[in-house]
Design an enzyme around this catalytic site. Structure first.
Site, short mmCIF file in Angstrom:
data_model
loop_
_atom_site.label_atom_id
_atom_site.label_comp_id
_atom_site.label_asym_id
_atom_site.label_seq_id
_atom_site.Cartn_x
_atom_site.Cartn_y
_atom_site.Cartn_z
N ASP A 18 0.75 -1.14 -0.05
CA ASP A 18 0.07 0.12 0.02
C ASP A 18 0.79 1.34 -0.11
O ASP A 18 2.02 0.97 0.29
CB ASP A 18 -0.72 -0.09 1.22
N ASP A 20 -0.25 5.07 0.88
CA ASP A 20 -0.49 6.15 1.98
C ASP A 20 -0.29 5.32 3.06
O ASP A 20 -1.07 4.23 3.39
CB ASP A 20 -1.97 6.66 1.89
#
EC number: 3.1.3.3
Length: 231
Positions: A18, A20
């Site tokens: 991922d 963020d």
């Protein structure tokens, strides 16, 4: 963990991150919204989506509609995104450059699977030598004058269940048997669904989420922990 999961963790064919609050310390959608002067409105919508993700993690259109609503509030122009990137360089999570270099030195590929935007993520990927073909994220659309014109609804991560779908696509395309997913939130945990990620490593170095910590195969607070395991 099962023997298969342990083998995947110690000898991953590929690792998906991922972006963020995992690969970077930023939350790019919220920060872009703040830059555009609509931070509070978009943060409220994001918080509402976190609740939805935690309660019902797949198969519906909630995430796509939430993305549509947030972007509809923001209406970013191409120039806005360019200025944002100039004024807000990525805050890469400590240890990530070393981890990416280690994985690549071992012949293990790195992919970025994010609900964020390609326009923001591509420069980051290029700075770390990650091919843009290894980025799965949303794409903001602009008209001929650079005004906001929606988003690409064909992207995996614009919808609920998008991250596991992206990982299944990666496995099929590159012939991988197992993939490790690293992330901080519910949509990252969801990536461990059938046929997708073999192992989910929860990351709490930016934000600790108790429900993710409880359900992850392994939960870490420092990227160095992952580096140490791989070494």
């Amino acid at each position: 963990m099962t023997r298969l999961q342990l083998n995947a963790l110690f000898h991953p064919q590929a690792v998906c991150f991922d972006v963020d609050s995992t690969f970077c310390e930023d939350e790019s959608i919220d920060e872009l919204a703040a830059y555009l002067g609509v931070g509070e409105q978009v943060a409220a919508l994001t918080a509402r989506q976190v609740v939805v993700d935690s309660v019902a993690m797949g198969g519906s259109v909630e995430f796509k509609e939430a993305l549509r609503t947030r972007l509809g509030v923001m209406k970013p122009r191409r120039a806005d995104v360019e200025h944002f990137l100039r004024d807000h360089p990525h805050r890469v999570t400590p240890g990530i450059p070393e981890l990416v270099a280690l994985l690549r030195s071992r012949g293990q590929e790195v992919f970025l699977v994010s609900g964020g935007f390609r326009q923001i993520i591509h420069p980051l990927a290029e700075s770390l030598g990650i091919p843009l073909s290894h980025v799965f994220a949303n794409s903001i659309l602009f008209d001929s004058e650079g005004n906001y014109a929606g988003f690409d609804e064909s992207e995996f991560t614009c919808r609920s269940g998008g991250k596991p779908a992206a990982i299944r696509h990666i496995k099929d395309k590159y012939g991988y048997d197992s993939i490790v997913m690293v992330g901080d939130g519910a949509t990252d945990l969801e990536a461990r669904s059938e046929g997708a990620a073999t192992v989910f490593v929860g990351y709490g170095g930016v934000v600790v989420r108790k429900n993710i910590a409880e359900k992850a195969d392994w939960y870490i607070l420092d990227i160095q922990q992952l580096i140490d395991v791989l070494k």
